[in-house]
Design an enzyme around this catalytic site. Structure first.
Site, PDB file in Angstrom:
ATOM      1  N   GLU A  81       0.879  -1.169   0.000  1.00  0.00           N
ATOM      2  CA  GLU A  81       0.000   0.000   0.000  1.00  0.00           C
ATOM      3  C   GLU A  81       0.907   1.207   0.000  1.00  0.00           C
ATOM      4  O   GLU A  81       1.721   1.375   0.908  1.00  0.00           O
ATOM      5  CB  GLU A  81      -0.862   0.011   1.266  1.00  0.00           C
ATOM      6  CG  GLU A  81      -1.811  -1.158   1.371  1.00  0.00           C
ATOM      7  CD  GLU A  81      -2.881  -1.131   0.303  1.00  0.00           C
ATOM      8  OE1 GLU A  81      -3.259  -0.019  -0.128  1.00  0.00           O
ATOM      9  OE2 GLU A  81      -3.308  -2.208  -0.128  1.00  0.00           O
TER      10      GLU A  81
ATOM     11  N   CYS B  96      -2.039   8.722   4.072  1.00  0.00           N
ATOM     12  CA  CYS B  96      -2.019   8.449   2.631  1.00  0.00           C
ATOM     13  C   CYS B  96      -3.367   8.819   2.031  1.00  0.00           C
ATOM     14  O   CYS B  96      -3.471   9.086   0.853  1.00  0.00           O
ATOM     15  CB  CYS B  96      -1.647   7.004   2.339  1.00  0.00           C
ATOM     16  SG  CYS B  96      -2.486   5.823   3.367  1.00  0.00           S
TER      17      CYS B  96
END
Lengths: 1017, 1017
Positions: free
Chosen positions: A763, A797
């Protein structure tokens, strides 16, 4: 409860009940001709009457009205009307759909339609809104006085999200007091409304909301919020005393109640306000807290020595409270059933009547039974009519008003004040609230004696309902209840704030310890260590963690490999139970773990506790998911069984980031563990202490030492060694794009001794955009974009770093956005009033500052917060907002991971989508829009892993919003989603031929077959 | 049908029915004291009676008996008894569990128990089996004759899987005829059984099975099978004529019926057998074909000019036929309901009685109603009793026998002959068959008049049942029916063999064409080409395919990338429809496509059609799976909708192998397409023509040209270019380990312009083992291992190349295995009698021959087939079996991909599992065992992607057996499984806040909430 019972007993309940019904019937008679709320005449507008018939049409129409003020172009009005009515489908009444069908296409027709729509909306609004200047308000008041009706002016307005707006609200309040009190003093007295049992009462009467007196009414930061509110409230109260006006503090959502009462009490206890008896507050009978609130107010008022007025209402946020509590998993604060609210209202009425010395009663209701009960209660107690008043809404229930005045009551009309179209938010709330109430009345008043029904006592209704209620089925033993997200900590409750403060103190006393490597059963100390400094206060050493080398990596993976067969061979439920136990431990240590996050990672209170919540969620969710997956998929045919089942791939290397220092390592580790993969956890260099807690908890919960090992160290050394090791079967990484891609490349090498192809979960970053449509609700869009961009200083993020704003609303959005920034206080994470904490470390601060410097040259700086005063304390970075940014500019393309937002202008939705999708990342995205068609387009075409419509783009919840992106944001896994565990699992299909000698045990299951064949030869 | 009706009408149905019931009642009376099949006395053994009560106990106990003959060690007997009874659980009757509980532990107790078990089984067997030498048989026959009962000897034996066993069966038949006919001729005549209406009949009577006269009774190769059978049948028939014996040909499974009739007719038409009237055949009334079969036999017998006897039975394979038809998806050949079989039996009885001139009736049944009907029919027709006979089973129904004899009927007892314990297979079949029948009788004979019930006419029963039957629910329109595997072609049907032959001829005429690249809409020809030779006949050029370069790869990926947004944006159902249409096209062209496979890849008939079936399955399965996945996963809470949905990752590069030349490319391509990923297909260099057909079919089915492109070429050039291309989002590969790993490595590089991390699917090799337990049914284990090892000449990644055999059965297994090999004919793929086709090309042949040379030195060669005579025709490789192989030998570790099998001895199951798991691959595996505990252990511990118990380890079916392995066999994807499409998909979660102004459209859905809140203020 004892109090309540005693009070009900005192005046003789049967007498009260009989008198209540008599008064009720009298009121109905006075309303005239049997007119009831079911009569269309009750409503002042045919349109509103129409919409009562179909809830879906109603919702769509009111949503259209809500958006109407923002629709500048006539064509846009037509488009929205079309879209909303299309969603409501065929059920739109002809009266509504005809104008739309008949308006000629093109600008002329558009203008015609837009004009009609605006006129209709304004007509509706005018029924509710008394005026938008003091002069208009005064004219309305005079009109009311002619009907012998009192009033209270309620200040409307957009949501207050900037300090300027809060100043403006204060200014309007003062202006209104001045504009009304003076002229009204000149008017001849009207006995019925200008006096009570004690003598004359102020003729000017103002209702205000405390949330409008600050840009950030945050119960978590109770003290700071109170200070900000009081700075603006005191001048208003002073003005009221000076001009002899009445000021009422309104109630809103439950989350604000305690702080509102606290501020009200605090200010009225101040010397200059202590003796003035013309202040009031609200009690909401739909709250389970209502009676406790009244008792609290009574005790306080007695202590203060001056009475206050209490407006007893049922409450206007019932839907919201239910929805919100459901969404976050909190107990629902309101009564679930109408009769319970009604009963509570009556108990509160009694309480007020009994204690009118300190709490002067004002009964706010349109419900004739509730009012009759209060009047009967007063009569029985021998309380004169002028010692309480009745309050009703402007524009509704005029027949009631006339009936009450006719009966000699002081009636005060709650009169919204403000600009017509922006006040639409208020209007829509009222419409929805009242029409939903209406449908209740409609439903319950069927039958021969509707008035009798309406006057029934709530207890009686409740008893009848209870008889019809069925018991819930019991849960099966041994079966887990369905997954539910851990409810966030409710920091509007003082006890939770206290617990957080206590935890911070407790953890502070444990800072600075040393944390060894945890390799199998061994605690390994190393010469060198990773030092965790607190970002909020660089002088604070949170802990010192050992630093692993390649040799340690080798040892750890040997242990993991050896433990793999027995761990993966355990019954799935046993592995799941380890996670469930870990969740329980984290739940028990929630505040403490959050406090560690506050210190090590500068997570603010809310986000720190939310991170622990998410860690709990991962454990609970993956445990259940594994239990589901453990049930083999069967494809049996008679004579052959086929079972597809899963098992863990092998040792997993988990390399998490520091920004969700418990949740992300916990999620990746828990998934691996429950799947049967022993984990070697290499925490981020910035948050090893949090990872140490995680590993300790998992071991305490029953994970064997070799199955979860703790290996802090330098990524390039120990991380690389782990990834390269031929024994690693899975590498689960969350972090930067550069590292993620290099791990993916490295793991794809097949090295000597390697027996499998490694699975990589990566990720990576994001460059997330929120699109703001030109019909967006700016109150929400500005707040949502800022929350997404500045929350945790943009170090997520998922953070929004691009606002892509449609031309029509661009300037308005940018200016409100810029004005709102200063109220996002930058400060240390342990201070609950800090909205923007420091960034993780000095390196990050310097990197972000360099990016900010570049960004300033790439657009127009509209907000640039100076944090120089904090510079010496920690790694603080001031938010920066740059507008008019070119989509190709670096600030619009590269991830900064800090509180920096680029605002980009888009010509239209296509343009906005092109810009939004035009980056290398695809993680999160957002849209603020009130156009059903635009929402649908963006749903389909904004290609990101997590898209959020009309809400911030951060804060994904496990299960509800499986999280993860694609392109350069990730390989496509969804943490907290149904498929995540599959990454850690291999599947085996076992087929058994169960037919022997032509017979199989399961042949009887053949569906079509009635009996077997007969004996042959 | 017309015939049947006429016949039934002739004798007056009512008269027949009345007489039937009279005779039936008479028979019941003669059986005596109301004794019925429900009486335990019906059974000759208490154990059998006991088991009737519980089907599960029955199955477990009979399974134990089935395994008993193979259990050499007494401890093993105890263990098995324990395991089987443990599976049956608490319901084991005390009579059974007590000895087990009371036998002392240790060898003495083991021997005691084993002795008891063997004695009990032998006692049971003796009730059924007449003897194991001609002398014993003769004694039994004499005993029967004393009771005035005739007999027919039925030859038992293990399944015939070697030519030696077939020879032995022939020998036994001849020996028995000799051993019985002579001595019996000496016996005094018994009128009742030694004469019929025409005069004396043979006293020696033999029943045999044609399947025992060849090691490979294969209806697909009907001619070759008939030849082999007749070589052994003729001597038997000659012996029968010479000794004046009767020979009956028995019937077995439906699949063998047509070929059995065909062989029977063919040989009896031969001059030497044409005039002999003492041959017989069976007609099974449980078949829907039964009446047609009788008509066929009548027509044939009239033409032959000599009558045959027809034994009319109901049929003994009802369970098997139902199970097998269900498993493969064929129409069930037997009547579903018992009354239908009974009714058919009566119609057939009538037919035989009407045509006894050519078809002499023998009524085989224990059902008194059925027999009574036949007798009544004969009476009404005036047919003498000696013109037909009744046949019943030895050891069952002695009361019936006595009753029939007493009534003056010729009764013939069907008397199994053979060794006692190996005959247990027969015994178990009989036990299961009869006890399942018993439970029917039990169930249906409840009530006051059981005899009346039992004598009811089948039609009457049927009418009553029909009334109680409910109609099936109709399928929803627009909803696909659930997935079902394409049924394999039934080559036992002559019409299918004819279609295959026609397709081969048709395709042969189209060989040698040229196939261009298919890039977007363009057909691109290249200078160079890939030439497909037919492996069976190297002189045959199947086709010449263009050879793509790196430039073509670039062009194709450009097209794919451009097509991606619109293709992935299409409604999922539309993409699924393309697959469904492709499946329909392949179904329509099934034989033609299979014929292409026969030529290009030397796939034998069965395997070629199965490959097309699998391609169809992939399309049908993935279409449905995508439709399922297209329905978003919802996690809505009031006020917020959360939808998780999937979409395609982007352009996919598909690189399949040649060994499943349609199924594998189709599976990977179909998955990508339906997921929304445009495909560039780089077929294997050996099978480009098949891939061309696939691409053509997908385009014909509606896939746009850019969405499926055809790019044959050299892997190192065009394959590498495709894998490296930054636009490729998915690479799906099936093939060798070396190429798979290099693709995985190459795809993990992030190259300039690349916007995503590539997803690699790599299915690689295997070194698959079948474990043969020491209690395995060797009949099945030998055949299963050979089928797994030699099928398609071992060129399957799933093929078995290691047999790991437990010590106790090792020698027996190896010798039967070696003996069985020669019947696996090596030959050209277009000849249906070829069991082992040539390998794909000369390179493969040479590689395999080198591996064989090495292998011969690594063990004891037990089978080594010489194919020198075929060497010039094509790439033939003779099977090689090497025994006594060390697990560390190369032949036991490295994939050969040819017809080479290593046999390894294991000390025990642990050892076997260690060896089985001790290779670098983990694809398929197998186990033959009859130990429930061993099966359970292997289920859990044999770590392969696809494990098969008691069946071959190849032939995975889509959906039923999702296929794929791990370790060096693959990354862990399961083709044809529920998760496969996820590899091609990305997930997006879209969250919409639907709450506006505190209200949401779905608030009414709040479950607990009765009504909304009341109006407040």
């Amino acid at each position: 409860m004892a109090t309540t019972e005693r009070m009900q007993a005192a005046p003789g309940p049967r007498a009260v009940e009989e008198r209540t019904r008599e008064i009720g019937r009298e009121l109905f008679r006075r309303i005239g001709g049997g007119a009831s709320p079911l009569d269309r005449a009750w409503w002042d507008d045919q349109l509103m009457g129409l919409t009562m018939d179909d809830p879906e049409v109603k919702v769509q129409l009111f949503r259209f009205i809500d958006a109407l003020p923002t629709l500048v172009e006539p064509a846009s009005v037509r488009r929205h009307l079309n879209e909303y009515l299309a969603e409501a489908g065929v059920r739109v009444p002809a009266l509504l759909s005809m104008p739309l069908a008949m308006a000629p296409p093109g600008p002329v027709g558009d203008r015609m339609l837009a004009g009609m729509a605006r006129a209709a909306a304004t007509r509706m609004a005018r029924r509710f809104i008394t005026g938008s200047t003091p002069q208009e308000a005064f004219r309305t008041v005079l009109g009311l006085r002619r009907k012998r009706v009192a009033f209270t002016a309620d200040l409307l307005g957009e949501a207050v999200i900037t300090e300027a707006e809060a100043d403006a609200y204060r200014h309007t309040c003062i202006e209104l007091i001045r504009g009304l009190a003076g002229p009204l003093a000149e008017e001849p007295e009207i006995r019925l409304i200008d006096r009570d049992e004690h003598g004359p009462i102020p003729r000017a009467n103002l209702s205000l909301k405390l949330t409008s007196l600050t840009a950030r009414f945050d119960p978590t930061a109770a003290e700071a919020t109170a200070d900000r509110v009081l700075d603006r409230l005191r001048p208003i109260l002073r003005e009221a005393i000076a001009r002899w006006a009445f000021v009422n503090v309104d109630m809103e959502q439950y989350a604000y109640k305690d702080l509102t009462y606290a501020i009200f009490r605090r200010v009225l206890d101040e010397a200059e306000f202590r003796a003035y008896p013309h202040f009031g507050i609200v009690c909401q009978a739909y709250l389970r807290d209502a009676e406790a609130d009244l008792r609290m107010l009574l005790g306080w008022a007695e202590g203060r020595g001056t009475p206050v007025t209490v407006r007893l209402v049922k409450g206007a946020y019932w839907d919201y409270e239910v929805l919100h509590a459901r969404q976050v998993g909190w107990p629902i604060p309101v009564w679930a059933r109408k009769w319970e609210t009604d009963a509570c209202y009556e108990r509160c009425s009694d309480f007020l009547l009994d204690h009118r010395r300190w709490l002067r009663p004002a009964f706010g209701s349109h419900n004739l039974r509730s009012l009759a009960h209060a009047m009967a209660g007063a009569e029985v107690r021998g309380i004169p009519t002028d010692s309480y008043e009745v309050q009703i809404l402007h524009g509704m229930g005029d027949p009631i008003r006339r009936a009450l005045v006719g009966r000699g009551h002081r009636v005060r009309v709650y009169s919204p004040y403000g600009a017509m179209l922006p006040g639409m938010a208020y209007l829509v709330r009222r419409l929805l609230e009242n029409t939903s109430n209406e449908s209740f009345l409609k439903a319950s008043a069927q039958g021969d004696a509707p008035i009798g029904e309406l006057l029934k006592s709530p207890q009686e209704v409740g008893t009848m309902r209870a008889l019809a209620t069925r018991a819930r089925p019991e849960a099966e033993p041994g079966v887990l209840p369905p997954f539910a997200n851990q409810p966030p900590v409710d920091f509007s409750r003082a006890e939770n704030r206290d617990r957080m403060r206590a935890a911070l103190e407790e953890v502070r006393s444990r800072l600075g310890r040393e944390y060894p490597l945890l390799i199998g059963p061994d605690e390994v100390r190393t010469g060198d260590s990773l030092v965790s400094e607190s970002p909020s206060d660089a002088s604070l050493i949170v802990g010192r963690s050992a630093k692993a080398t390649r040799d340690h990596a080798d040892r750890a993976l040997s242990g993991a490999e050896a433990a793999y067969p027995s761990w993966s061979g355990r019954p799935d439920r046993e592995r799941a139970d380890v996670l469930l136990k870990a969740a329980a431990i984290m739940r028990a240590r929630l505040f403490e773990l959050a406090a560690w996050e506050v210190f090590e990672c500068a997570k603010p209170w809310q986000e720190a506790t939310a991170d622990v919540d998410e860690a709990i969620d991962f454990c609970e969710f993956y445990a259940r998911r594994m239990i589901d997956l453990a049930d083999p998929r069967r494809r049996d045919v008679a004579g052959e069984t086929n079972r597809l089942s899963y098992f863990g791939r092998g040792p997993a290397v988990v390399i998490p980031p520091w920004n969700f220092p418990l949740a992300i390592p916990c999620g990746m580790t828990a998934a691996a563990l429950v799947a049967g993969c022993p984990v070697v956890l290499k925490p981020a260099e910035q948050s090893p202490v949090m990872a140490w807690h995680l590993v300790s908890i998992l071991r305490e919960a029953g994970a064997p030492p070799e199955v979860v090992q703790y290996l802090p160290g330098v990524g390039e050394e120990v991380g690389a060694a782990l990834v390269e090791d031929p024994r690693a079967a899975v590498v689960a990484f969350t972090g930067s794009r550069a590292v993620g891609l290099s791990i993916n490349r490295s793991a794809a090498e097949t090295r000597p001794g390697q027996r499998h192809v490694k699975r990589v979960i990566a990720e990576m970053g994001g460059k997330n955009a929120i699109i703001v449509d030109d019909d967006a609700d700016l109150d929400e869009a500005v707040v949502g974009v800022l929350a997404s961009a500045l929350g945790y200083a943009g170090q997520k993020c998922s953070a929004c770093s691009r606002a892509i704003v449609l031309d029509g609303v661009y300037d308005a959005f940018v200016s409100r956005l810029a004005e709102a920034v200063p109220s996002w206080t930058v400060g240390p994470a342990d201070d609950p009033d800090s909205a923007v904490p420091p960034v993780i470390d000095a390196e990050a601060r310097d990197r972000i500052e360099r990016a900010k410097a570049d960004a300033r040259s790439e657009g127009r700086v509209v907000a640039d917060v100076d944090v120089d005063p904090l510079r010496d304390r920690g790694h603080y970075v001031g938010p920066l907002i740059v507008a008019d940014v070119d989509p190709k500019a670096r600030v619009a393309r590269e991830e900064i991971f800090g509180p920096v937002l680029a605002v980009i202008r888009a010509n239209d939705l296509d343009d906005a989508l092109r810009i939004a999708n035009g980056v290398e990342y695809a993680l999160t995205g957002g849209l603020y829009s009130r156009s059903p068609a635009h929402i649908e387009r963006v749903r389909g075409s904004f290609l990101v892993g997590n898209l959020y419509i009309n809400r911030p783009c951060t804060g994904a919840l496990v299960d509800r919003q499986p999280f993860g992106g694609f392109r350069m944001s990730g390989i496509g896994t969804k943490a907290g989603g149904p498929d995540y565990l599959l990454e850690f699992l291999l599947a085996r299909c076992v087929t058994e031929n169960t037919m022997r000698r032509g017979f199989a045990p399961d042949v009887d299951e053949l569906a079509e077959v009635e009996v077997r064949g007969d004996v042959g030869i």
